[in-house]
Design an enzyme around this catalytic site. Sequence first.
Site, PDB file in Angstrom:
ATOM      1  N   HIS A 138       6.399  -5.772  -1.690  1.00 31.80           N
ATOM      2  CA  HIS A 138       7.122  -6.291  -0.526  1.00 31.80           C
ATOM      3  C   HIS A 138       8.238  -7.231  -0.950  1.00 31.80           C
ATOM      4  CE1 HIS A 138       7.638  -7.995   3.558  1.00 31.80           C
ATOM      5  NE2 HIS A 138       7.806  -9.131   2.896  1.00 31.80           N
ATOM      6  N   GLU A 139       7.931  -8.166  -1.851  1.00 32.19           N
ATOM      7  CA  GLU A 139       8.934  -9.154  -2.259  1.00 32.19           C
ATOM      8  C   GLU A 139      10.078  -8.507  -3.037  1.00 32.19           C
ATOM      9  OE1 GLU A 139       8.931 -11.953  -0.964  1.00 32.19           O
ATOM     10  OE2 GLU A 139       6.888 -11.993  -0.184  1.00 32.19           O
ATOM     11  N   HIS A 142      12.616  -6.795  -0.809  1.00 30.35           N
ATOM     12  CA  HIS A 142      13.643  -7.663  -0.234  1.00 30.35           C
ATOM     13  C   HIS A 142      14.862  -7.736  -1.153  1.00 30.35           C
ATOM     14  CE1 HIS A 142      11.852  -9.231   3.375  1.00 30.35           C
ATOM     15  NE2 HIS A 142      10.805  -9.757   2.765  1.00 30.35           N
ATOM     16  N   GLU A 199      11.541  -7.745   7.333  1.00 30.24           N
ATOM     17  CA  GLU A 199      10.146  -7.786   6.900  1.00 30.24           C
ATOM     18  C   GLU A 199       9.492  -6.410   7.041  1.00 30.24           C
ATOM     19  OE1 GLU A 199       8.661 -10.324   5.404  1.00 30.24           O
ATOM     20  OE2 GLU A 199      10.540 -11.411   5.551  1.00 30.24           O
TER      21      GLU A 199
END
Length: 273
Positions: A138-139, A142, A199
């Site tokens: 997820h990070e 980004h 997100e």
Amino acid sequence: MKLKIVIITLVGAIILIACATNPFTGKQTMALPGTENSSLFPAAFQQYDQFLSDNKVIKGTADAAMVTRVGQKIAVAAERWLNANGHVGYLNDYKWEYNLVDDKTVNAWCMPGGKIVVYTGILPIAKGEAGLAAILGHEVAHALANHGQQRMSAGMLQQIGAVGLNVALKDNKNLGLFNQAYGIGTQVGGMLPFSRSHETEADSIGLTLMAIAGYNPDEAAELWKRMSAQSGGQAPPELLSTHPSNDSRIANLTALAPKARAEAKKFGVTSFK
């Protein structure tokens, strides 16, 4: 005449916005001048080094090794996907680095350009490599999708709009009230939904990356169930939050997991940790 100049300025700014493309979605994204990777990455790298010097970085432990190992697998998965989808060289300017920091905060982050920090406080919730892969996927997503660049561009556009409309507004008596309403309106109606969409997008990309890296994408929803339990239900309403609600996130991750598994199969990955 002033109003005409304002309108021309705003239109000119808007025309400049859609000048970058998200490789994972194919959509054009906001990238105003001054937010290019050539400017953003060096600043991020400097901030990262400063952060490490100001905090306790853990080295030589099994947990620190796990952070590096999982992070490297996610980075390799990202490169494999990008190369296979016609984006060879996309990661040339990224400088991957993975560090575990002694901090009870339940958090992890990846700065533009691939600089990653995991706080020790999130490891009990991760419960091992697969949970950590969901977090790092997820990070990293980004950073790969240039969400930092887009947020900076959105903030600049918000400021341009405020200045332009202040110039155009003739009723100076109500200027303060207008600015307050503009700030709340653009935040709730623009910036917060924009952040929530990032997100959700990072969740989707992250699932694909963790699956290609060999981690079970079903673990992402399980991770967020633990996150939800840990928070004790203490969260602002989704409308007023930068993030989707835990329930929305869990439902979305559960629905997307089969797609991530199918994408991993294209890379010969059919069994998962």
